[in-house]
Design a protein around this motif. Structure first.
Motif, short mmCIF file in Angstrom:
data_model
loop_
_atom_site.label_atom_id
_atom_site.label_comp_id
_atom_site.label_asym_id
_atom_site.label_seq_id
_atom_site.Cartn_x
_atom_site.Cartn_y
_atom_site.Cartn_z
N TYR A 189 0.81 -1.21 0.00
CA TYR A 189 0.00 0.00 0.00
C TYR A 189 0.84 1.26 0.00
N PRO A 231 -3.28 3.98 4.34
CA PRO A 231 -2.78 3.07 3.31
C PRO A 231 -3.77 2.98 2.15
N ASP A 243 -4.22 1.67 -2.19
CA ASP A 243 -3.73 1.02 -3.40
C ASP A 243 -3.11 2.08 -4.31
#
Length: 164
Positions: free
Chosen positions: A100, A129, A131
């Motif tokens: 992440y 966090p 993507d």
């Protein structure tokens, strides 16, 4: 009949208008989205931090066009939040071996009016966090859209947060 309508109008519209107290902190002017955690008051924004997840559940800040007039150009690195104790807060180690990306809930570009405010955006309490693809595509586009809206002369209150 007119007297009854006037009394109803006064009770429904006027009294609540004057009884509603706006928060003195401009970043949470209309209240807190929730308060189930540690509320962290920063110079340019407010966060609600969850010590179990070690991430903020929301961040709230106010933006106006004048904030972009005297932009600072400084580089900082991520660090722990001094308002949180060790064990309660996220640390650099939490992001070293992860897939992440550390995403800022309050972007430093919107807080560049002041060195202290910009520095506080690099605290791990402001990091979530995310993507990498989501961050580089949707999230950055959303941040830029908000910034452009403000640059067109609109004042806004922004509230961001993760979905788990």
């Amino acid at each position: 009949m007119k007297k009854i309508i006037l009394v109803i109008f006064f009770n429904i519209l006027i009294i609540p208008l004057f009884s509603y107290e706006l928060n003195k902190n401009i970043n949470i002017r209309f209240g807190l989205p929730s308060d189930n955690g540690i509320i962290l008051y920063k110079k340019g924004f407010v966060l609600l931090y969850d010590i179990n997840k070690k991430v903020s559940l929301w961040a709230s800040y106010y933006l106006t066009k004048k904030y972009y007039n005297n932009r600072q150009k400084l580089a900082f690195s991520f660090c722990h939040d001094p308002q949180l104790k060790k064990g309660q807060r996220a640390e650099i180690e939490d992001y070293k071996k992860t897939i992440y990306y550390p995403c800022k809930l309050v972007p430093h570009e919107d807080m560049a009016r002041d060195k202290v405010i910009m520095r506080e955006t690099y605290y791990f309490s402001n990091i979530c966090p995310m993507d990498k693809d989501l961050y580089n595509n949707c999230w950055k586009k959303l941040e830029n859209s908000i910034r452009n809206f403000v640059m067109d002369g609109n004042d806004v209150w922004v509230v961001t947060g993760p979905i788990f």
